[in-house]
Design a protein around this motif. Structure first.
Motif, short mmCIF file in Angstrom:
data_model
loop_
_atom_site.label_atom_id
_atom_site.label_comp_id
_atom_site.label_asym_id
_atom_site.label_seq_id
_atom_site.Cartn_x
_atom_site.Cartn_y
_atom_site.Cartn_z
N ALA A 6 -13.57 -1.61 -2.00
CA ALA A 6 -13.72 -1.11 -3.37
C ALA A 6 -12.36 -0.67 -3.92
CB ALA A 6 -14.70 0.07 -3.40
N THR A 7 -11.42 -1.61 -3.98
CA THR A 7 -10.11 -1.26 -4.53
C THR A 7 -9.60 -2.35 -5.44
OG1 THR A 7 -7.84 -0.58 -4.03
CG2 THR A 7 -8.78 -2.26 -2.60
N GLY A 8 -8.84 -1.95 -6.43
CA GLY A 8 -8.16 -2.91 -7.29
C GLY A 8 -6.67 -2.97 -6.97
N ASN A 9 -6.27 -2.28 -5.89
CA ASN A 9 -4.85 -2.17 -5.52
C ASN A 9 -4.49 -3.27 -4.51
OD1 ASN A 9 -2.54 -1.39 -3.92
ND2 ASN A 9 -2.60 0.57 -4.98
N LYS A 10 -3.59 -4.17 -4.93
CA LYS A 10 -3.25 -5.32 -4.08
C LYS A 10 -2.51 -4.90 -2.81
CE LYS A 10 -3.48 -9.13 -7.24
NZ LYS A 10 -3.87 -8.48 -8.51
N GLY A 11 -1.73 -3.82 -2.91
CA GLY A 11 -1.01 -3.33 -1.72
C GLY A 11 -1.99 -2.82 -0.67
N LYS A 12 -3.00 -2.07 -1.10
CA LYS A 12 -4.03 -1.59 -0.16
C LYS A 12 -4.77 -2.77 0.46
CE LYS A 12 -5.28 2.68 -2.62
NZ LYS A 12 -6.42 3.38 -3.25
N LEU A 13 -5.15 -3.74 -0.39
CA LEU A 13 -5.91 -4.90 0.09
C LEU A 13 -5.10 -5.64 1.17
CD1 LEU A 13 -8.50 -6.57 -0.38
CD2 LEU A 13 -7.22 -7.92 -2.05
N ARG A 14 -3.80 -5.83 0.90
CA ARG A 14 -2.93 -6.50 1.88
C ARG A 14 -2.91 -5.72 3.20
NH1 ARG A 14 1.75 -6.00 -0.76
NH2 ARG A 14 2.51 -4.40 0.66
N GLU A 15 -2.78 -4.39 3.12
CA GLU A 15 -2.73 -3.58 4.34
C GLU A 15 -4.07 -3.61 5.09
OE1 GLU A 15 -1.05 0.33 3.74
OE2 GLU A 15 0.67 -0.49 2.66
N PHE A 16 -5.19 -3.51 4.37
CA PHE A 16 -6.50 -3.57 5.03
C PHE A 16 -6.68 -4.91 5.74
CE2 PHE A 16 -7.82 0.19 2.65
CZ PHE A 16 -8.66 0.81 3.56
N VAL A 149 15.67 4.96 -4.83
CA VAL A 149 14.82 3.86 -4.37
C VAL A 149 15.57 3.04 -3.34
CG1 VAL A 149 13.87 1.65 -5.14
CG2 VAL A 149 13.47 3.70 -6.49
N ARG A 150 14.94 2.80 -2.18
CA ARG A 150 15.57 1.92 -1.16
C ARG A 150 14.54 0.93 -0.64
NH1 ARG A 150 18.38 6.16 2.70
NH2 ARG A 150 17.14 4.93 4.17
N GLY A 151 14.76 -0.38 -0.88
CA GLY A 151 13.87 -1.43 -0.38
C GLY A 151 12.77 -1.75 -1.36
N ASP A 152 12.15 -2.91 -1.14
CA ASP A 152 11.10 -3.35 -2.07
C ASP A 152 9.81 -3.74 -1.35
OD1 ASP A 152 11.97 -5.64 -0.89
OD2 ASP A 152 12.70 -6.60 -2.72
N LYS A 153 9.68 -3.33 -0.08
CA LYS A 153 8.42 -3.59 0.62
C LYS A 153 7.41 -2.49 0.28
CE LYS A 153 10.72 -6.07 4.29
NZ LYS A 153 11.33 -5.99 5.60
N GLY A 154 6.20 -2.64 0.83
CA GLY A 154 5.16 -1.64 0.57
C GLY A 154 4.76 -1.65 -0.89
N PHE A 155 4.35 -0.49 -1.40
CA PHE A 155 3.98 -0.37 -2.81
C PHE A 155 4.10 1.09 -3.20
CE2 PHE A 155 -0.25 1.61 -2.48
CZ PHE A 155 -0.59 1.37 -1.16
N GLY A 156 3.78 1.40 -4.44
CA GLY A 156 3.74 2.79 -4.90
C GLY A 156 5.03 3.55 -4.64
N TYR A 157 4.88 4.69 -3.95
CA TYR A 157 6.01 5.58 -3.71
C TYR A 157 6.81 5.21 -2.47
CZ TYR A 157 3.53 8.41 -7.17
OH TYR A 157 2.90 8.86 -8.31
N ASP A 158 6.47 4.10 -1.81
CA ASP A 158 7.10 3.73 -0.53
C ASP A 158 8.62 3.63 -0.58
OD1 ASP A 158 4.75 3.79 0.86
OD2 ASP A 158 4.39 1.62 0.78
N LEU A 173 10.76 -0.91 5.60
CA LEU A 173 10.03 -1.18 6.85
C LEU A 173 8.91 -2.18 6.59
CD1 LEU A 173 9.87 2.52 8.12
CD2 LEU A 173 11.14 0.67 9.22
N ASP A 174 8.59 -2.99 7.61
CA ASP A 174 7.53 -4.00 7.46
C ASP A 174 6.15 -3.36 7.46
OD1 ASP A 174 9.20 -6.20 7.27
OD2 ASP A 174 9.41 -6.31 9.46
N ASP A 175 5.19 -4.08 6.87
CA ASP A 175 3.79 -3.63 6.83
C ASP A 175 3.26 -3.30 8.23
OD1 ASP A 175 3.39 -3.72 4.14
OD2 ASP A 175 2.23 -5.57 4.13
N GLU A 176 3.67 -4.10 9.24
CA GLU A 176 3.17 -3.87 10.62
C GLU A 176 3.62 -2.51 11.13
OE1 GLU A 176 5.02 -6.97 10.03
OE2 GLU A 176 3.06 -7.62 9.30
N SER A 182 0.81 5.00 9.31
CA SER A 182 0.46 5.44 7.95
C SER A 182 -0.85 6.24 7.89
CB SER A 182 0.35 4.23 7.01
OG SER A 182 -0.85 3.52 7.21
N HIS A 183 -0.97 7.02 6.84
CA HIS A 183 -2.20 7.71 6.48
C HIS A 183 -3.38 6.74 6.50
CE1 HIS A 183 -0.14 5.96 3.15
NE2 HIS A 183 -1.01 6.30 2.22
N ARG A 184 -3.19 5.54 5.91
CA ARG A 184 -4.26 4.54 5.82
C ARG A 184 -4.59 3.99 7.21
NH1 ARG A 184 -2.00 2.38 2.07
NH2 ARG A 184 -3.10 3.73 0.61
#
Ligand SMILES: O=c1nc[nH]c2c1ncn2[C@H]1C[C@H](O)[C@@H](COP(=O)(O)OP(=O)(O)OP(=O)(O)O)O1
Ligand SMILES: [Mg+2]
Length: 204
Positions: A6-16, A149-158, A173-176, A182-184
């Motif tokens: 139940a999310t519209g956030n593409k970053g969350k979807l990618r991580e899940f 701001v440092r880097g362009d990976k992740g999303f939001g405040y990353d 840092l990579d998603d892995e 992470s909290h998630r």
């Protein structure tokens, strides 16, 4: 049993998707995209609002479908700002604000305090809504935010967040790597046995 996110956030979807062995379906693929009013007072309340809304819509649209719904409500908190933006992280720079607007507003708030860095933490509440009941679990990630701001990976405040024990921002840092700390990732580790339990109930 289908796992619907139940999310519209593409970053969350990618991580899940990266963290779940199971197939994860975005709600918008089944119901089309729409906004949900998140007017709860806590991460847990907002996570439940999102998961219940999608579960109800799925039941109306696919009455004989077999699914359960997972949602994520999350945000970043700075003790120096009395916990802000917290549950308001997605609309910190106003309704309709995007990730960049919010990120730069937080950088400016840190600078306005005369700080180059300051402690911060992310919170995630994951809600599961199913025919067998509702569940909520939480996870946290502690660290600090910097004034740039440092880097362009992740999303939001990353790109401004450095996890404890690291020198790099989550933008570098990579998603892995992020998922392990992470909290998630921590909340999902608690959600996984619940998901397995629901699958077992479904078979029997
Ligand atoms: O790992 C993260 N890395 C960076 N930023 C993050 C993270 N986790 C939450 N955040 C920020 C993004 C957004 O500003 C807010 C979540 O708001 P939140 O309402 O839960 O999500 P959302 O509106 O983007 O998508 P949705 O509600 O459809 O799941 O906190
Ligand atoms: Mg939201």
């Amino acid at each position: 049993m289908k796992l619907v996110l139940a999310t519209g956030n593409k970053g969350k979807l990618r991580e899940f998707r990266q963290m779940c062995q199971d197939e994860v379906v975005a709600f918008s693929d089944l119901l089309g995209a729409f906004d949900i009013v998140e007017d709860g007072a806590t991460f847990a309340e907002n996570a439940l609002i999102k998961a219940r809304t999608i579960y109800k819509k799925l039941k109306e649209t696919y009455p004989s479908g077999n699914y359960f719904v997972i949602s994520d409500d999350s945000g970043i908190s700075l003790p120096v700002l009395d916990g802000a933006p917290g549950i308001y992280s997605a609309r910190y720079a106003g309704e309709g604000a995007n990730d960049k607007d919010n990120l730069y507003k937080l950088i400016n708030a840190v600078k306005a305090k005369g700080l180059k860095e300051t402690p911060a933490y992310y919170t995630a509440a994951i809600a599961i809504v199913s025919q067998y009941g509702e569940y909520v679990v939480h996870g946290w990630m502690h660290g600090k935010v910097i004034d740039k701001v440092r880097g362009d990976k992740g999303f939001g405040y990353d790109p401004m967040f450095i996890p404890s024990g690291f020198e790099k921002t989550l933008g570098e840092l990579d998603d892995e790597v992020k998922s392990k700390i992470s909290h998630r990732g921590k909340a999902l580790a608690l959600a996984k046995p619940i998901i397995q339990m629901l699958r077992r109930k479904d078979i029997h």
